[in-house]
Design a protein around this motif. Structure first.
Motif, PDB file in Angstrom:
ATOM      1  N   GLU A  29       0.827  -1.205   0.000  1.00 15.72           N
ATOM      2  CA  GLU A  29       0.000   0.000   0.000  1.00 15.72           C
ATOM      3  C   GLU A  29       0.860   1.253   0.000  1.00 15.72           C
ATOM      4  O   GLU A  29       0.590   2.216  -0.722  1.00 15.72           O
ATOM      5  CB  GLU A  29      -0.936   0.011   1.211  1.00 15.72           C
ATOM      6  N   ASN A  33       1.331   4.124  -2.917  1.00 16.61           N
ATOM      7  CA  ASN A  33       1.091   5.547  -2.688  1.00 16.61           C
ATOM      8  C   ASN A  33       2.258   6.375  -3.213  1.00 16.61           C
ATOM      9  O   ASN A  33       2.061   7.427  -3.824  1.00 16.61           O
ATOM     10  CB  ASN A  33       0.898   5.826  -1.192  1.00 16.61           C
ATOM     11  N   LYS A  79      -7.558  10.557  -5.417  1.00 16.25           N
ATOM     12  CA  LYS A  79      -7.329   9.833  -6.669  1.00 16.25           C
ATOM     13  C   LYS A  79      -8.556   9.447  -7.491  1.00 16.25           C
ATOM     14  O   LYS A  79      -8.432   8.874  -8.554  1.00 16.25           O
ATOM     15  CB  LYS A  79      -6.520   8.572  -6.369  1.00 16.25           C
ATOM     16  N   GLY A  92      -4.024   3.463  -5.698  1.00 16.65           N
ATOM     17  CA  GLY A  92      -4.977   3.620  -4.609  1.00 16.65           C
ATOM     18  C   GLY A  92      -6.246   4.197  -5.171  1.00 16.65           C
ATOM     19  O   GLY A  92      -6.297   4.625  -6.316  1.00 16.65           O
TER      20      GLY A  92
HETATM   21 MG    MG Z   1      -3.137   4.134  -1.226  1.00 15.23          MG
END
Ligand code: MG
Ligand code: ADP
Length: 561
Positions: A29, A33, A79, A92
């Motif tokens: 994750e 990012n 996003k 994400g």
């Molecule tokens: Mg993310």
């Protein structure tokens, strides 16, 4: 019973259960990012038992303090600018990773946007904000996760050994690094460099290939895959059969730049190699599937490892074609095609012999027969292969060497028309070899196909097992051989040193990424040590079970074989 809304911290922990399974999923994750923030360098640092402390640093565009406060709130994301969940370009989009991770750890988010004079930091403990103030760091973002799962003992219990967790993190970083050749990646484990790749200079497919070669052990034994049909592109590298591995771990699949572990694609890859690899072997591959975002749903799995294609059959078929074309261009033939040419050759030969007017093109020689007398026992027993004494190397051609002195199970190839196949050779008369893999033999009433590779494995295995309880004969190397692997593989092997020594493979650590081999099991003759150690490391990585020593021994014996 009354209905109540769940408090936020509980919702975050429930989300954490989906997104944050283990250190590797946290790293995934955070690195995604960083990629979304257009970082050009990403560094992952692991320390502490089982990677309980981890840090991800990037030089991306960073966040303002206000953005940071939003970022740690659930379902806050920068996003998704439209409501179209299918048109997802960034990694994400759920806006739940940071709060989920923060809810099960001590969490520090520090960031400094491009052009800002200084940075800012937030600290959370179990999801509660405990610090909100200035922080010193270069432009970019730094996320530090401490005591992961310390407050969620149920989850901590499921963590595997430190080595397995570190291995999983390395796997995640390696997959992401493959898909992003333009970004430099580094993974430090307790300050040791496990992965360190600079941003690749070449752009596009060339950059991808360079990056994959840098990261794939054995990346040299691959062919380029380059396939395009309408809006579907499949590129990357496919391993030659000789570079096959004992597990499927070295198969890297990507859909629109995302690493996936999609069962359909893995199945298609297996299909592509059908008839080209011996049973139980797995191809090395790094394949990138590119298709319009509308044709693939990446929202199926919370950790986004599985995808759903709009036309799964087309993707599967194209992947098989793409890989097969690449292999065929490198001269790798499936067994069926090779036996067809054998049949043709035989027919031509028959034609040549029966008629004087055979065209010149029909003079094709019979495919070479390369049967090794050494694989055949001195005393045939019950009509199946049996372990011989220490295996010597494969030697070529009976045709050249003449018939071996000892009585083989397989008769050497005889000129047609054949003498009546006798009971002398339980496996019949050898007629030829197909696809470098199968020995074709004929008995009185049957056609026999012997998988040479499997037969050899079987012989070695039995030779080793034959000394039940005993230590298999180790053959000391006159000069110890230094084998270079990656650091993770060395760790795996190093940890299993005693086990391996019992099998006759004696080695010791020789620097961070190499092993010194002192002896090999005598039954193996002169194996390719690099390939052997790599296979063993793969096996150990997949079945790390210190409690099942016997299992491991048996399994290793099979791998060694
Ligand atoms: Mg993310
Ligand atoms: P998502 O990535 O799904 O949007 P996250 O919880 O992972 O959700 O992140 C929330 C938001 O925090 C992101 O949308 C992004 O704006 C910001 N963010 C997170 N990590 C970084 C980073 N390394 N650099 C810049 N912005 C970041």
């Amino acid at each position: 019973m009354s209905i109540r809304r769940l408090p936020n911290h509980l919702v975050d922990r429930i989300a954490a259960g989906e997104v944050v399974e283990r250190p590797a999923s946290v790293v995934k994750e955070l690195v995604e990012n960083s990629l979304d923030a257009q970082a050009k360098r990403i560094e992952v640092r692991l320390s502490g038992a089982a990677g309980r402390q981890l840090q991800v640093l990037d030089d991306g565009f960073g966040m303002t303090p206000a953005d940071m406060r939003l970022a740690i709130e659930r379902h806050a994301t920068s996003k998704l600018d439209s409501d179209d969940l299918l048109a997802i370009h960034s990694f994400g989009f759920r806006g739940e990773a940071l709060p989920a991770i923060a809810s099960v750890s001590r969490f520090r988010l520090e960031s400094r946007p491009d052009g800002a004079q200084s940075g800012w930091g937030l600290m959370l403990d179990g999801g509660e904000l405990v610090f909100d103030g200035p922080a010193g760091l270069p432009p970019g973002t730094r996320v530090t996760v401490d005591d992961l799962f310390a407050r969620v003992p149920a989850r901590a219990k499921f963590l595997k050994s430190a080595r397995t967790e570190v291995q999983a993190v390395a796997d995640v970083v390696r997959r992401l690094a493959m898909a992003h050749p333009g970004v430099g990646f580094r993974l430090l484990v307790d300050d040791r460099r496990v992965i360190d790749v600079p941003a690749e200079a070449a752009a596009g497919v060339a950059g991808l290939a360079d990056r994959v070669r840098r990261l794939l052990p054995g990346g040299a034994d691959t062919v380029a895959v380059d396939f395009q049909r309408a809006d579907l592109v499949i590129g990357g590298l496919a391993g030659l059969p000789a570079a096959s591995r004992s597990t499927a771990q070295q198969q890297y699949l990507f859909v629109n730049g995302r690493p996936v572990r999609d069962r359909q694609l893995v199945g298609a890859l297996r299909g592509a190699y059908a008839g080209r690899l011996p049973a139980g072997r797995h191809a090395l591959a790094a394949l990138f599937v590119e298709l319009p975002v509308q044709d693939v749903d990446v929202n199926v799995h919370p950790a986004k490892a599985e995808v759903r294609f709009r036309e799964p059959a087309r993707i599967r078929g194209s992947l098989i074609t793409a890989v097969r074309e690449a292999l065929a261009a490198a001269g790798v033939q499936p067994v069926a095609a090779a036996s067809l040419s054998l049949a043709e050759a035989l027919q031509r030969q028959a034609a040549t012999e029966s008629g004087p007017a055979a065209p010149a093109a029909a003079q094709a020689p019979l495919p070479a027969v390369a049967l090794s007398p050494q694989v055949v026992p001195q005393q045939p027993q019950q009509g199946h292969f049996h372990a011989a004494e220490p295996m010597a190397d494969w030697t070529p051609d009976w045709a050249v060497q003449g018939r071996p002195a000892d009585a083989p199970l397989l008769a050497p190839p005889a000129p047609a028309p054949a003498p009546a196949p006798g009971g002398e050779y339980p496996l019949g008369l050898a007629r030829g070899q197909v696809a470098n893999t199968y020995i074709v033999a004929e008995t009185a009433d049957a056609l026999v196909l012997v998988d040479q590779h499997a037969a050899h494995e079987r012989l070695v295995l039995e030779a080793m097992r034959g000394r039940a309880g005993d230590r298999p004969l180790a053959q000391a190397l006159l000069v110890p051989v230094d084998v270079t692997l990656d650091a993770m593989a060395c760790d795996q092997i190093d940890a299993a040193r005693e086990l391996l020594a019992e099998l006759g493979l004696e080695l010791e650590r020789f620097g961070p990424d190499s092993m010194l081999v002192r002896s090999v099991p005598a039954a193996l003759g002169q194996p390719d040590l690099t390939a052997l150690l790599r296979d063993i490391a793969d096996d150990l990585a997949e079945t790390e079970r210190p409690d099942s020593l016997t299992d491991a021994l048996e399994h290793l014996a099979a791998t060694l074989a």
